[in-house]
Design an enzyme around this catalytic site. Sequence first.
Site, PDB file in Angstrom:
ATOM      1  N   LYS A 190       8.581   1.397  -8.164  1.00 39.42           N
ATOM      2  CA  LYS A 190       8.371   2.239  -6.977  1.00 39.42           C
ATOM      3  C   LYS A 190       8.235   1.386  -5.728  1.00 39.42           C
ATOM      4  O   LYS A 190       8.888   1.634  -4.712  1.00 39.42           O
ATOM      5  CB  LYS A 190       7.092   3.067  -7.179  1.00 39.42           C
ATOM      6  CG  LYS A 190       6.524   3.670  -5.905  1.00 39.42           C
ATOM      7  CD  LYS A 190       5.330   4.559  -6.178  1.00 39.42           C
ATOM      8  CE  LYS A 190       3.982   3.886  -6.134  1.00 39.42           C
ATOM      9  NZ  LYS A 190       3.479   3.559  -4.808  1.00 39.42           N
ATOM     10  N   ASN A 191       7.382   0.367  -5.820  1.00 34.15           N
ATOM     11  CA  ASN A 191       7.054  -0.390  -4.606  1.00 34.15           C
ATOM     12  C   ASN A 191       8.166  -1.345  -4.175  1.00 34.15           C
ATOM     13  O   ASN A 191       8.126  -1.880  -3.070  1.00 34.15           O
ATOM     14  CB  ASN A 191       5.719  -1.125  -4.783  1.00 34.15           C
ATOM     15  CG  ASN A 191       4.565  -0.136  -4.882  1.00 34.15           C
ATOM     16  OD1 ASN A 191       4.730   1.046  -4.576  1.00 34.15           O
ATOM     17  ND2 ASN A 191       3.404  -0.598  -5.324  1.00 34.15           N
ATOM     18  N   CYS A 237      -2.387   7.598  -1.112  1.00 42.04           N
ATOM     19  CA  CYS A 237      -3.567   7.674  -1.984  1.00 42.04           C
ATOM     20  C   CYS A 237      -4.856   7.434  -1.202  1.00 42.04           C
ATOM     21  O   CYS A 237      -4.875   6.636  -0.271  1.00 42.04           O
ATOM     22  CB  CYS A 237      -3.461   6.607  -3.075  1.00 42.04           C
ATOM     23  SG  CYS A 237      -2.422   7.065  -4.457  1.00 42.04           S
ATOM     24  N   ARG A 266      -7.001   2.191   4.836  1.00 38.78           N
ATOM     25  CA  ARG A 266      -5.570   1.928   4.935  1.00 38.78           C
ATOM     26  C   ARG A 266      -5.041   1.983   6.369  1.00 38.78           C
ATOM     27  O   ARG A 266      -4.174   2.800   6.705  1.00 38.78           O
ATOM     28  CB  ARG A 266      -4.783   2.865   4.012  1.00 38.78           C
ATOM     29  CG  ARG A 266      -5.300   2.788   2.583  1.00 38.78           C
ATOM     30  CD  ARG A 266      -4.349   3.369   1.596  1.00 38.78           C
ATOM     31  NE  ARG A 266      -3.260   2.463   1.279  1.00 38.78           N
ATOM     32  CZ  ARG A 266      -2.278   2.763   0.456  1.00 38.78           C
ATOM     33  NH1 ARG A 266      -2.244   3.939  -0.110  1.00 38.78           N
ATOM     34  NH2 ARG A 266      -1.322   1.894   0.199  1.00 38.78           N
ATOM     35  N   ASP A 285      -3.586  -2.636  -8.094  1.00 38.70           N
ATOM     36  CA  ASP A 285      -3.051  -1.412  -8.703  1.00 38.70           C
ATOM     37  C   ASP A 285      -3.332  -1.345 -10.201  1.00 38.70           C
ATOM     38  O   ASP A 285      -3.165  -0.289 -10.813  1.00 38.70           O
ATOM     39  CB  ASP A 285      -1.533  -1.317  -8.471  1.00 38.70           C
ATOM     40  CG  ASP A 285      -1.204  -1.137  -6.994  1.00 38.70           C
ATOM     41  OD1 ASP A 285      -2.112  -0.829  -6.211  1.00 38.70           O
ATOM     42  OD2 ASP A 285      -0.026  -1.320  -6.628  1.00 38.70           O
ATOM     43  N   ARG A 324       3.693  10.640  -8.661  1.00 41.00           N
ATOM     44  CA  ARG A 324       4.174   9.895  -7.492  1.00 41.00           C
ATOM     45  C   ARG A 324       4.680   8.507  -7.903  1.00 41.00           C
ATOM     46  O   ARG A 324       5.484   7.912  -7.200  1.00 41.00           O
ATOM     47  CB  ARG A 324       3.053   9.753  -6.458  1.00 41.00           C
ATOM     48  CG  ARG A 324       2.712  11.061  -5.766  1.00 41.00           C
ATOM     49  CD  ARG A 324       1.844  10.829  -4.560  1.00 41.00           C
ATOM     50  NE  ARG A 324       2.173   9.556  -3.975  1.00 41.00           N
ATOM     51  CZ  ARG A 324       1.291   8.633  -3.612  1.00 41.00           C
ATOM     52  NH1 ARG A 324       0.017   8.847  -3.756  1.00 41.00           N
ATOM     53  NH2 ARG A 324       1.690   7.505  -3.085  1.00 41.00           N
TER      54      ARG A 324
HETATM   55  C1  EPZ Z   1       1.241  -1.872  -1.151  1.00 38.54           C
HETATM   56  O1  EPZ Z   1       0.549  -1.027  -0.238  1.00 38.54           O
HETATM   57  C2  EPZ Z   1       1.522  -1.013  -2.355  1.00 38.54           C
HETATM   58  N1  EPZ Z   1       2.352   0.096  -1.949  1.00 38.54           N
HETATM   59  C3  EPZ Z   1       0.217  -0.533  -2.958  1.00 38.54           C
HETATM   60  O2  EPZ Z   1       0.520   0.180  -4.138  1.00 38.54           O
HETATM   61  C4  EPZ Z   1      -0.652  -1.728  -3.320  1.00 38.54           C
HETATM   62  O3  EPZ Z   1      -1.914  -1.285  -3.756  1.00 38.54           O
HETATM   63  C5  EPZ Z   1      -0.840  -2.640  -2.099  1.00 38.54           C
HETATM   64  O4  EPZ Z   1       0.452  -2.999  -1.537  1.00 38.54           O
HETATM   65  C6  EPZ Z   1      -1.589  -3.935  -2.406  1.00 38.54           C
HETATM   66  O5  EPZ Z   1      -0.894  -4.646  -3.391  1.00 38.54           O
HETATM   67  C7  EPZ Z   1       3.665  -0.086  -1.745  1.00 38.54           C
HETATM   68  O6  EPZ Z   1       4.199  -1.171  -1.885  1.00 38.54           O
HETATM   69  C8  EPZ Z   1       4.487   1.101  -1.403  1.00 38.54           C
HETATM   70  P1  EPZ Z   1      -1.275  -3.707   2.005  1.00 38.54           P
HETATM   71  P2  EPZ Z   1       0.323  -1.484   1.263  1.00 38.54           P
HETATM   72  O7  EPZ Z   1      -0.737  -3.455   3.370  1.00 38.54           O
HETATM   73  O8  EPZ Z   1       1.533  -2.193   1.736  1.00 38.54           O
HETATM   74  C9  EPZ Z   1      -5.258  -3.835   4.603  1.00 38.54           C
HETATM   75  C10 EPZ Z   1       0.271   1.903  -5.723  1.00 38.54           C
HETATM   76  O9  EPZ Z   1      -0.673   2.315  -6.426  1.00 38.54           O
HETATM   77  N2  EPZ Z   1      -4.360  -3.572   5.752  1.00 38.54           N
HETATM   78  O10 EPZ Z   1      -0.929  -4.991   1.337  1.00 38.54           O
HETATM   79  O11 EPZ Z   1      -0.126  -0.286   1.987  1.00 38.54           O
HETATM   80  C11 EPZ Z   1      -5.379  -2.583   3.737  1.00 38.54           C
HETATM   81  O12 EPZ Z   1      -6.335  -1.690   4.243  1.00 38.54           O
HETATM   82  C12 EPZ Z   1       0.057   1.533  -4.282  1.00 38.54           C
HETATM   83  O13 EPZ Z   1       1.442   1.798  -6.135  1.00 38.54           O
HETATM   84  C13 EPZ Z   1      -4.864  -3.639   7.021  1.00 38.54           C
HETATM   85  O14 EPZ Z   1      -6.053  -3.913   7.248  1.00 38.54           O
HETATM   86  O15 EPZ Z   1      -0.874  -2.489   1.079  1.00 38.54           O
HETATM   87  C14 EPZ Z   1      -5.767  -3.177   2.410  1.00 38.54           C
HETATM   88  O16 EPZ Z   1      -7.133  -3.436   2.392  1.00 38.54           O
HETATM   89  C15 EPZ Z   1      -1.196   2.000  -3.713  1.00 38.54           C
HETATM   90  N3  EPZ Z   1      -4.027  -3.365   8.068  1.00 38.54           N
HETATM   91  C16 EPZ Z   1      -5.007  -4.502   2.393  1.00 38.54           C
HETATM   92  O17 EPZ Z   1      -4.677  -4.787   3.753  1.00 38.54           O
HETATM   93  C17 EPZ Z   1      -2.713  -3.060   7.878  1.00 38.54           C
HETATM   94  O18 EPZ Z   1      -1.994  -2.845   8.871  1.00 38.54           O
HETATM   95  C18 EPZ Z   1      -3.735  -4.480   1.553  1.00 38.54           C
HETATM   96  O19 EPZ Z   1      -2.839  -3.521   2.052  1.00 38.54           O
HETATM   97  C19 EPZ Z   1      -2.208  -3.009   6.568  1.00 38.54           C
HETATM   98  C20 EPZ Z   1      -3.058  -3.273   5.507  1.00 38.54           C
END
Ligand code: EPZ
Length: 424
Positions: free
Chosen positions: A22-23, A116, A121, A312, A404
């Site tokens: 998915k990701n 989610c 986020r 995850d 999802r």
């Molecule tokens: C990706 O989400 C994945 N989703 C998530 O998978 C996964 O949990 C996550 O990466 C971490 O590995 C997809 O790839 C579609 P991040 P993403 O930006 O990109 C903070 C699943 O279950 N952050 O790396 O949204 C954020 O709050 C899902 O398949 C900021 O502060 O994750 C978090 O604490 C859920 N500001 C951390 O970084 C930002 O602008 C990691 O988020 C962006 C993120």
Amino acid sequence: MNYIEVEGGHPLAGELAVQGSKNAALPMMAAALLTPGPVTLYGCPQIEDVDVMCQLLSHLGAQVSRRGDQIQIQAKRLRTRELPKDLVHRMRSSIMLMGPLLARTGGAELYFPGGCVIGARPIDLHLEGLSRLGYQIIEEADGHLHGFRGMEPLEDPGVRRIHLRFPSVGATENILMGAALSTRPVILSGAAKEPEVCELARMLVQMGVKIEGMGSDQLIIQGARHLRGVTMRVMGDRIVTGTYLVAAAATGGHVSLTNVSPLDNGALFTALEQMGCRLVIHERQQRVELQAPETLRATEICTAPHPGFATDLQAITMVGMTQAEGVSRMEETIFENRFRHVEALRRMGARIQVSGGRATIYGKTQLKADELQATDLRAGAAMIIAALCAQGRSRIYHLEHVRRGYENIAADLGALGAVIITKD
Ligand code: EPZ
């Protein structure tokens, strides 16, 4: 209301091919906006988030056709740069369209994305990164985001430098795509190193972007004014792999999974070995076999950006820890609200103490069947695994969250010998 009924106590056994990721698929689909040429993706998972992405791309004017796991997208011309609020709210990854839309059309109109409920986020890193690429973004109080190309000297050849203070997966992907149609070089440091980010980078390279440092935390990106269409195969899903391996470990089973890239799963494989599982890895055949021990051993895990242990897989692995002898520890460092499964596990008989982002799991406990809710995608999968380990028949509601990300988790586990009845 539809639900599944799971009869616990049957060890998983057998062989299964893991679905596409998915990701990886979602950003690759978004990247199709960067070219008027055809983009063909094989191995796309047939899940709801991919359906939503198809709808978003069609809304923008791309031609999208789908046959089984194959998706063809051609964005010859786009008719709008505005994304509908209802679709954007259904999926966090809608934000992935911002970078390619800005790059292709010079503008993007959307709302703060949904997804989610696992933490705040924010998208500040996406917006800061895109601003450093020369786009201006205005955020309104109601969550409306207007992005447009800012004024700057047309032929400024200077290098743009962007540093991410946290290696956000989505922000790294958005910046890669936002930079893809500009010939001005970009040095992106603090980048995420997740395999799905590398997949997107590989796709962009095939489309005509030059990227140095793939797989490292510093990427040097040199875009091109015109990119070509491309055909790619989406990698196997690391999290689905982990889900089924942990399910086999927790039920005392023996499984063989294919479409697995062993190199991308080091932290998971190490954790499972520490818990006493025997893993046989067939690198060339992209296959892994797991044999659970008589009783799992306790272990300590801390989630971290790749190559660390994936957040995850945290909820899912915690279920395994309830079946391990001794005191296990799980620390969640990525999201602040990702222990929503703990309450349900306690009701089933698990002994878990939580303090902030740290959970201590006292095992081994015999879980008892219960009425369970899937509160989010991975916590939902964790509930199913808990039900597989429990004594009696559990019911699990709100499977829409699980759909999802998993094509058909009930059928997959059923193929491995789980007793699951779907009630519509
Ligand atoms: C990706 O989400 C994945 N989703 C998530 O998978 C996964 O949990 C996550 O990466 C971490 O590995 C997809 O790839 C579609 P991040 P993403 O930006 O990109 C903070 C699943 O279950 N952050 O790396 O949204 C954020 O709050 C899902 O398949 C900021 O502060 O994750 C978090 O604490 C859920 N500001 C951390 O970084 C930002 O602008 C990691 O988020 C962006 C993120």
